[in-house]
Write a protein that holds these residues in place. Structure first.
Motif: not given
Length: 320
Positions: A159-182
């Protein structure tokens, strides 16, 4: 609940500066290891040509995280730290994907009885930590050390990486992969309650930013997460002088910033691999026209932000 007050020692008013590629990289750090990693990054001389041997007191990690058992586990933790890798994923213009594995620490040493951890980053970490002039993220180490969940810290960095945009959109499966939660929390209800909601609560209580979110569904199946990033006035008012400000070379500044270029260089290109340069231009023009129609009469800064968001949304729509 009354307004929360945070107290800081001078040494804690240090800023973590990471390349965005590093924030998006896959890793298997535990909560303790994430804190040690971030604390070491915060102490770096970012203009240096190489990495020195650094040291941090374990008490610093324990005091802010209430984790006294770290002393008992430090031998195992130092062993894990020298074995830890990050996986940086990139996609070339022709759509070829690359998975780069990088060892994070070349050396870790703990002085028993002194409570001091020594460590040195590998030379391969240089592109992600030293001499950064664009595509990086800044945050205050004190905030990071207050978070108790490893998933909260990763979501916070995202979220800090995208703070200037105020918004982050991410597919659920990509979100799982980002956190290592497959393989963990296969039911979305559990992912939501044990990861997303926990992070939302923690950041609202302790972070300089917090988030609200929506779940986008397709045939009742959760397919995308839309995070809205908010300034946390309850915390920020006490941190105003300590919070990092954008540096002159930051891509978030400058009157001539091209929102398309910002999108292209800030975001992972995996989702764009199947689109040609011409197709990207067409999508950008479509998004730009949409933003202009929806924001007539608004400032150029607002319009630029909305163009970028619209560009992102247009690409996600075309993936469905």
């Amino acid at each position: 609940m009354g307004q929360m007050k945070l107290e800081f020692m001078a040494e804690e008013e240090e800023v973590v500066k990471k390349a965005n590629q590093l924030i998006r990289a896959r890793h298997e750090f535990t909560m303790y290891e994430q804190r040690i990693f971030a604390a070491m990054v915060a102490k770096l001389d970012r203009n240096a040509d190489s990495f020195p041997v650094q040291e941090i007191p374990i008490s610093r990690i324990c005091e802010r995280s209430n984790s006294s058992d770290l002393y008992r586990r430090i031998d195992d933790i130092t062993t894990r730290l020298v074995d830890q890798k990050i996986v940086v994923r990139t996609t070339d213009e022709d759509g070829t994907r690359e998975f780069k594995k990088v060892n994070v620490f070349g050396m870790c040493r703990y002085r028993e009885g002194e409570g001091i951890l020594e460590a040195q980053f590998t030379e391969a970490m240089r592109p992600y930590l030293l001499g950064l002039s664009e595509r990086f993220t800044l945050y205050l180490i004190t905030i990071f050390l207050r978070l108790r969940s490893k998933y909260s810290t990763q979501i916070y960095e995202l979220l800090k990486m995208r703070e200037d945009l105020g918004k982050v959109e991410m597919p659920v499966e990509r979100f799982r992969g980002f956190l290592g939660l497959e393989e963990k929390y296969p039911k979305f209800f559990n992912l939501k309650s044990r990861v997303i909601e926990q992070a939302r609560t923690e950041l609202k209580e302790k972070g300089d930013i917090y988030f609200t979110y929506k779940v986008k569904r397709k045939a009742q199946k959760p397919v995308k997460l839309l995070f809205f990033i908010h300034r946390n006035d309850m915390v920020v008012d006490d941190l105003e002088e300590s919070l990092p400000v954008p540096e002159p070379d930051s891509p978030s500044e400058g009157p001539n910033l091209n929102p398309k270029k910002m999108f292209m260089r800030e975001l992972s290109q995996e989702e764009l691999a199947g689109l040609s340069g011409q197709r990207l231009d067409e999508i950008y023009q479509e998004a730009r026209a949409r933003a202009q129609r929806a924001n007539q009469g608004r400032s150029s800064k607002v319009l630029m932000k909305q163009q970028t968001l619209s560009y992102m949304e247009t690409i996600w729509e075309r993936e469905e």
